[in-house]
Design an enzyme around this catalytic site. Structure first.
Site, PDB file in Angstrom:
ATOM      1  N   SER A  76      35.025 100.795  28.160  1.00  0.00           N
ATOM      2  CA  SER A  76      35.383  99.855  29.211  1.00  0.00           C
ATOM      3  C   SER A  76      35.902 100.567  30.439  1.00  0.00           C
ATOM      4  O   SER A  76      36.690 101.508  30.339  1.00  0.00           O
ATOM      5  CB  SER A  76      36.466  98.913  28.686  1.00  0.00           C
ATOM      6  OG  SER A  76      36.745  97.925  29.642  1.00  0.00           O
TER       7      SER A  76
ATOM      8  N   TYR B 117      37.456  85.736  19.282  1.00  0.00           N
ATOM      9  CA  TYR B 117      38.778  86.362  19.207  1.00  0.00           C
ATOM     10  C   TYR B 117      39.663  85.684  18.167  1.00  0.00           C
ATOM     11  O   TYR B 117      40.313  86.335  17.355  1.00  0.00           O
ATOM     12  CB  TYR B 117      39.493  86.279  20.561  1.00  0.00           C
ATOM     13  CG  TYR B 117      39.092  87.364  21.532  1.00  0.00           C
ATOM     14  CD1 TYR B 117      39.464  88.687  21.317  1.00  0.00           C
ATOM     15  CD2 TYR B 117      38.353  87.079  22.669  1.00  0.00           C
ATOM     16  CE1 TYR B 117      39.108  89.694  22.205  1.00  0.00           C
ATOM     17  CE2 TYR B 117      37.994  88.083  23.561  1.00  0.00           C
ATOM     18  CZ  TYR B 117      38.371  89.384  23.321  1.00  0.00           C
ATOM     19  OH  TYR B 117      38.021  90.371  24.187  1.00  0.00           O
TER      20      TYR B 117
ATOM     21  N   PRO C 163      44.572  95.627  24.325  1.00  0.00           N
ATOM     22  CA  PRO C 163      44.562  96.904  25.042  1.00  0.00           C
ATOM     23  C   PRO C 163      45.962  97.291  25.514  1.00  0.00           C
ATOM     24  O   PRO C 163      46.882  96.467  25.527  1.00  0.00           O
ATOM     25  CB  PRO C 163      43.671  96.632  26.264  1.00  0.00           C
ATOM     26  CG  PRO C 163      42.980  95.333  25.973  1.00  0.00           C
ATOM     27  CD  PRO C 163      43.919  94.568  25.093  1.00  0.00           C
TER      28      PRO C 163
ATOM     29  N   HIS D 280      44.318  89.764  23.980  1.00  0.00           N
ATOM     30  CA  HIS D 280      43.058  89.632  24.707  1.00  0.00           C
ATOM     31  C   HIS D 280      42.430  88.240  24.699  1.00  0.00           C
ATOM     32  O   HIS D 280      41.563  87.945  25.525  1.00  0.00           O
ATOM     33  CB  HIS D 280      42.067  90.641  24.128  1.00  0.00           C
ATOM     34  CG  HIS D 280      41.210  91.305  25.146  1.00  0.00           C
ATOM     35  ND1 HIS D 280      40.688  90.632  26.229  1.00  0.00           N
ATOM     36  CD2 HIS D 280      40.780  92.581  25.273  1.00  0.00           C
ATOM     37  CE1 HIS D 280      39.969  91.469  26.955  1.00  0.00           C
ATOM     38  NE2 HIS D 280      40.009  92.655  26.401  1.00  0.00           N
TER      39      HIS D 280
HETATM   40  N1  COA Z   1      25.430 106.167  45.576  1.00  0.00           N
HETATM   41  C1  COA Z   1      26.629 106.128  46.171  1.00  0.00           C
HETATM   42  N2  COA Z   1      27.636 105.275  45.794  1.00  0.00           N
HETATM   43  C2  COA Z   1      27.386 104.459  44.768  1.00  0.00           C
HETATM   44  C3  COA Z   1      26.140 104.444  44.097  1.00  0.00           C
HETATM   45  C4  COA Z   1      25.130 105.351  44.555  1.00  0.00           C
HETATM   46  N3  COA Z   1      23.933 105.399  43.973  1.00  0.00           N
HETATM   47  N4  COA Z   1      26.197 103.514  43.126  1.00  0.00           N
HETATM   48  C5  COA Z   1      27.419 102.954  43.176  1.00  0.00           C
HETATM   49  N5  COA Z   1      28.130 103.515  44.179  1.00  0.00           N
HETATM   50  C6  COA Z   1      29.487 103.149  44.608  1.00  0.00           C
HETATM   51  C7  COA Z   1      29.649 101.652  44.650  1.00  0.00           C
HETATM   52  O1  COA Z   1      29.216 101.154  45.903  1.00  0.00           O
HETATM   53  C8  COA Z   1      31.140 101.503  44.442  1.00  0.00           C
HETATM   54  O2  COA Z   1      31.786 101.772  45.665  1.00  0.00           O
HETATM   55  P1  COA Z   1      33.333 101.335  45.956  1.00  0.00           P
HETATM   56  O3  COA Z   1      34.198 102.293  45.200  1.00  0.00           O
HETATM   57  O4  COA Z   1      33.452 101.507  47.404  1.00  0.00           O
HETATM   58  O5  COA Z   1      33.443  99.933  45.494  1.00  0.00           O
HETATM   59  C9  COA Z   1      31.477 102.623  43.492  1.00  0.00           C
HETATM   60  O6  COA Z   1      30.428 103.587  43.650  1.00  0.00           O
HETATM   61  C10 COA Z   1      31.583 102.202  42.054  1.00  0.00           C
HETATM   62  O7  COA Z   1      30.360 101.682  41.600  1.00  0.00           O
HETATM   63  P2  COA Z   1      29.861 101.884  40.110  1.00  0.00           P
HETATM   64  O8  COA Z   1      30.456 103.113  39.571  1.00  0.00           O
HETATM   65  O9  COA Z   1      28.380 101.784  40.082  1.00  0.00           O
HETATM   66  O10 COA Z   1      30.515 100.732  39.291  1.00  0.00           O
HETATM   67  P3  COA Z   1      30.933  99.248  39.648  1.00  0.00           P
HETATM   68  O11 COA Z   1      32.160  99.247  40.473  1.00  0.00           O
HETATM   69  O12 COA Z   1      29.731  98.525  40.153  1.00  0.00           O
HETATM   70  O13 COA Z   1      31.369  98.731  38.208  1.00  0.00           O
HETATM   71  C11 COA Z   1      31.079  97.581  36.174  1.00  0.00           C
HETATM   72  C12 COA Z   1      30.475  98.562  37.174  1.00  0.00           C
HETATM   73  C13 COA Z   1      30.063  97.292  35.105  1.00  0.00           C
HETATM   74  C14 COA Z   1      32.316  98.204  35.541  1.00  0.00           C
HETATM   75  C15 COA Z   1      31.437  96.288  36.951  1.00  0.00           C
HETATM   76  O14 COA Z   1      30.275  95.655  37.391  1.00  0.00           O
HETATM   77  C16 COA Z   1      32.191  95.289  36.130  1.00  0.00           C
HETATM   78  O15 COA Z   1      31.599  94.421  35.524  1.00  0.00           O
HETATM   79  N6  COA Z   1      33.540  95.375  36.117  1.00  0.00           N
HETATM   80  C17 COA Z   1      34.391  94.507  35.346  1.00  0.00           C
HETATM   81  C18 COA Z   1      34.501  94.994  33.939  1.00  0.00           C
HETATM   82  C19 COA Z   1      35.221  93.981  33.095  1.00  0.00           C
HETATM   83  O16 COA Z   1      35.325  92.811  33.364  1.00  0.00           O
HETATM   84  N7  COA Z   1      35.759  94.420  32.035  1.00  0.00           N
HETATM   85  C20 COA Z   1      36.499  93.535  31.194  1.00  0.00           C
HETATM   86  C21 COA Z   1      37.358  94.319  30.388  1.00  0.00           C
HETATM   87  S1  COA Z   1      38.530  93.341  29.579  1.00  0.00           S
HETATM   88  C1  HC5 Z   2      43.213  97.162  30.743  1.00  0.00           C
HETATM   89  C2  HC5 Z   2      41.784  97.230  30.444  1.00  0.00           C
HETATM   90  C3  HC5 Z   2      41.443  97.206  29.014  1.00  0.00           C
HETATM   91  C4  HC5 Z   2      39.994  96.934  28.769  1.00  0.00           C
HETATM   92  C5  HC5 Z   2      39.772  95.908  27.742  1.00  0.00           C
HETATM   93  C6  HC5 Z   2      38.340  95.592  27.529  1.00  0.00           C
HETATM   94  O1  HC5 Z   2      37.450  96.106  28.144  1.00  0.00           O
HETATM   95  O2  HC5 Z   2      38.083  94.693  26.592  1.00  0.00           O
HETATM   96  C7  HC5 Z   2      36.723  94.351  26.311  1.00  0.00           C
HETATM   97  C8  HC5 Z   2      36.479  92.907  26.548  1.00  0.00           C
HETATM   98  C9  HC5 Z   2      35.086  92.502  26.477  1.00  0.00           C
HETATM   99  O3  HC5 Z   2      34.843  91.318  26.277  1.00  0.00           O
HETATM  100  O4  HC5 Z   2      34.184  93.306  26.636  1.00  0.00           O
HETATM  101  C10 HC5 Z   2      36.489  94.636  24.880  1.00  0.00           C
HETATM  102  N1  HC5 Z   2      36.353  96.054  24.629  1.00  0.00           N
HETATM  103  C11 HC5 Z   2      37.509  96.446  23.958  1.00  0.00           C
HETATM  104  C12 HC5 Z   2      35.091  96.252  24.290  1.00  0.00           C
HETATM  105  C13 HC5 Z   2      36.016  97.068  25.452  1.00  0.00           C
END
Ligand code: COA
Ligand code: HC5
Length: 644
Positions: A575, A128, A141, A364
């Site tokens: 994302s 970053y 974001p 970020h």
């Molecule tokens: N049948 C029925 N329900 C299901 C299913 C299936 N086959 N698969 C998943 N589901 C349900 C899950 O149990 C979950 O239930 P909940 O709403 O009660 O919690 C819901 O559906 C959502 O699951 P899913 O869509 O598979 O996604 P997830 O919540 O596991 O998220 C990621 C996936 C990758 C987004 C998550 O693991 C993650 O890493 N999140 C953080 C992202 C992050 O840090 N981003 C940074 C940006 S700056």
């Molecule tokens: C308020 C939520 C905004 C999402 C931001 C985000 O997902 O940033 C990612 C960070 C990372 O390390 O994957 C970078 N992204 C812009 C790829 C999606």
């Protein structure tokens, strides 16, 4: 104040008083009561300050096995390359694995993993801070909060006052170690990022930036910055006995700020922070040569967070409302509107428009989306409380307006920033919308993962537009590990490719299409599981590359290969960050010919924001949005045929 130098000292300066030594046993679930306080120390070898937060027993991020990573790398390339290109890359990978180069770099990385709390987090921060692109639009974001219907500016300020009180209430949880530990798939997460959201700021440097966090200084900040009509104010939010101001008090202070910033002809000094980082770095050192300017800049940087009271924007149709506000959150709309009403280096900036638009933008480098959204959910709930603490109406001192001496040179820098920002604003196409046909409940009822379903819809929409697939990035959390940040889920796979090709093939039966869709969603789930468990490929490849750079040997051919550039060229940069609040999150594309896609699946609808660059002939955010909605609907119709 914590000096910047402290970040580069690789040992803990706290000696026996180091809070990391105070971790009690048995913590891991529930409140962080047993974890250490929010007093920071540098964890040995990481350069990153851990301020608490590591639930007992949280594992270290592993280094995946070398051979497995390269098998997965080749599998990820398969749908993206021709057979000849694949052949060439297979040879390069074989050479890397058998020549000893791969083993040497892997060993260095494993050594780094043993010596540090997290082998990746400094590399990631560096990624970053080395980036020279403007933070606005390119890495920061935006989040659009549900629209408010203020009747007047009192309504706007009452809302702002409650929001500020809500954030201070959240801060109290950080200060008192009562923030609950979060979980992903039943496992506790590292909470360190929460301690980097408030009281921190990015600082521009001529070649590389830094991030400072003032929360752990001996005199932590007691003020926020409020900006209105491009004028910045220091607002003390604690009384002399250390208690936070009550909503009514904050409201009165905001009124004073408003009334002392009625002039609209002020220089938009904050626009400087929207510049290319080298340009801003130079302008910054020039700006702070003046003592008054330096003090004003420091006050903004040191503040707990920023509140931008934005000017109203021309009304748009309900259909365009979300897109307009998403743009306001990403860049502020240009020099004529609210782009000068920001300090883009500030980690957290809430934005509240006189017209009821509200949301935030965050820088970020120090933190990810989930902590920000958790904070938002907390604040939104707090604001719903009908009985908020009241306080005696004691007179409070006037918030201090920050002064800037604008020399001709600074004026020139601001003019340049205005021009660049306006070009950037013209360049970004933003389409934010609510897909209201169904949400994650319906997808779950078909027994598939909502996240996988949405990712496959993006694949289908892309294939329909371009008749090929592309590298796709989805963020996954690595917070199951100490100081974990993110890993990439590569959503494009041979299975996703087989599905998108079959979907519009008239020779395929629905039953076969359903089978291919379910297989593709399962493959995505398998990859997502690898990613959150630290076994995916992108961060490992980054680590190996960084080791090659540190070893000062030549760069291995696998990293100079066109296939590697293809793998890294994420035309879909996506994302999902869930939230309780009905928000639309948004971000810019990574590559000039790509899309940025953020989505927030709610129970019965899905919020999306799609961005693309206008100067690119091949991309079109509006068209991709339409195709995406059609793909979602078609995929549901397909799954519905199962039940007929
Ligand atoms: N049948 C029925 N329900 C299901 C299913 C299936 N086959 N698969 C998943 N589901 C349900 C899950 O149990 C979950 O239930 P909940 O709403 O009660 O919690 C819901 O559906 C959502 O699951 P899913 O869509 O598979 O996604 P997830 O919540 O596991 O998220 C990621 C996936 C990758 C987004 C998550 O693991 C993650 O890493 N999140 C953080 C992202 C992050 O840090 N981003 C940074 C940006 S700056
Ligand atoms: C308020 C939520 C905004 C999402 C931001 C985000 O997902 O940033 C990612 C960070 C990372 O390390 O994957 C970078 N992204 C812009 C790829 C999606």
């Amino acid at each position: 104040m914590l000096s910047l130098l402290a970040r580069t000292v690789p040992t803990c300066g706290w000696g026996r008083a180091c809070p990391a030594l105070l971790v009690k046993s048995g913590v891991g679930v529930g409140p962080v009561g047993g974890a250490v306080g929010p007093v920071g120390c540098l964890l040995e070898g990481t350069g990153r300050r851990s301020m608490v937060v590591v639930p007992e027993g949280l594992p270290k991020l592993p280094v995946p096995p070398l051979k497995t990573t390269f098998e997965r790398y080749l599998a990820a390339l398969e749908p993206l390359l021709s057979p000849e290109e694949m052949e060439h890359t297979r040879d390069l990978v074989a050479e890397f694995l058998t020549s000893g180069v791969g083993d040497r770099l892997q060993k260095s990385l494993e050594r780094r993993a043993r010596k540090t709390e997290n082998w990746l987090c400094d590399y990631w921060l560096q990624y970053y801070l080395d980036s020279r692109m403007p933070v606005a639009m390119y890495t920061s974001p935006g989040v659009v909060l549900p629209r408010m219907h203020f009747q007047d500016r009192q309504g706007q300020m009452r809302f702002a006052a409650k929001l500020i009180a809500g954030v201070l209430s959240f801060k109290k949880m950080l200060d008192n170690d009562t923030l609950p530990v979060q979980h992903l798939r039943g496992k506790p997460l590292c909470m360190d990022q929460y301690y980097h959201v408030l009281s921190s700021c990015r600082l521009p440097g001529p070649k590389k930036d830094t991030v400072v966090n003032y929360a752990i200084s001996s005199t932590p900040p007691r003020h926020i910055t409020v900006v209105h009509n491009f004028q910045f104010f220091v607002l003390d939010v604690y009384t002399s006995d250390g208690s936070p101001l009550a909503v009514d008090q904050i409201y009165m202070q905001l009124e004073k700020i408003w009334n002392s910033s009625l002039q609209t002809n002020k220089e938009p000094i904050g626009l400087l922070t929207s510049q290319h980082r080298n340009t801003w770095g130079k302008a910054y050192s020039n700006l702070i040569k003046d003592k008054t300017n330096k003090e004003s800049v420091r006050a903004i940087e040191r503040s707990i967070f920023t509140v931008c009271l934005d000017a109203p924007l021309p009304r748009v149709s309900d259909e365009l409302y979300h897109s307009r506000v998403a743009a306001q959150m990403l860049h502020g709309g240009g020099s004529r509107w609210n782009s000068g009403n920001r300090w883009f280096d500030k980690t957290l900036q809430f934005i509240i428009g006189e017209d009821g638009s509200c949301g935030l933008t965050y820088e970020h480098a120090p933190t990810e989306g989930p902590p920000i959204m958790y904070l938002v959910d907390y604040v939104v709930e707090y604001m719903k409380r009908t009985t908020l603490p009241r306080a005696p109406m004691i007179p409070l001192s006037m918030p201090v307006k920050l002064r800037f001496n604008i020399t001709p040179e600074i004026k020139k820098d601001i003019e340049k920033a205005k021009q660049n920002m306006n070009i950037m604003v013209q360049e970004l196409d933003v389409r934010a919308f609510i897909f209201s046909e169904f949400g994650k409940d319906v997808i779950k009822s078909h027994k598939v993962s909502p996240d996988g379903f949405v990712q496959m819809a993006m694949q289908l929409a892309y294939y329909r537009m371009y008749k090929e697939c592309c590298s796709t990035y989805e963020s996954a959390s690595l917070r199951m590990f100490r100081l974990g940040r993110t890993e990439t889920i590569r959503s494009t796979s041979l299975d996703s490719f087989a599905f998108v090709k079959a979907m519009d093939d008239p020779n395929k039966q629905n039953s076969e299409k359903i089978e291919l869709l379910e297989k593709a969603i399962k493959a995505h789930r398998v990859y997502a599981d690898l990613a959150v468990n630290g076994q995916a490929i992108d961060r490992h490849l980054l680590g190996l590359k960084m080791q090659a750079i540190e070893d000062l040997t030549s760069m291995p051919d696998i990293f100079m290969d066109t296939a590697y550039a293809v793998a890294e060229h994420f035309n879909l940069y996506t994302s999902q960050v869930g939230s309780e609040t009905d928000c639309v999150m948004c971000l810019g594309p990574l590559v000039p010919d790509g899309y940025g896609v953020c989505y927030n699946p709610m129970a019965s609808h899905i919020n999306f924001a799609i961005t693309a660059f206008n100067s690119c002939e091949e991309t079109n955010a509006t068209r991709y949005s339409r195709d995406l909605q059609r793909a979602l609907a078609d995929m549901k119709t397909l799954l519905d045929t199962q039940n007929i």
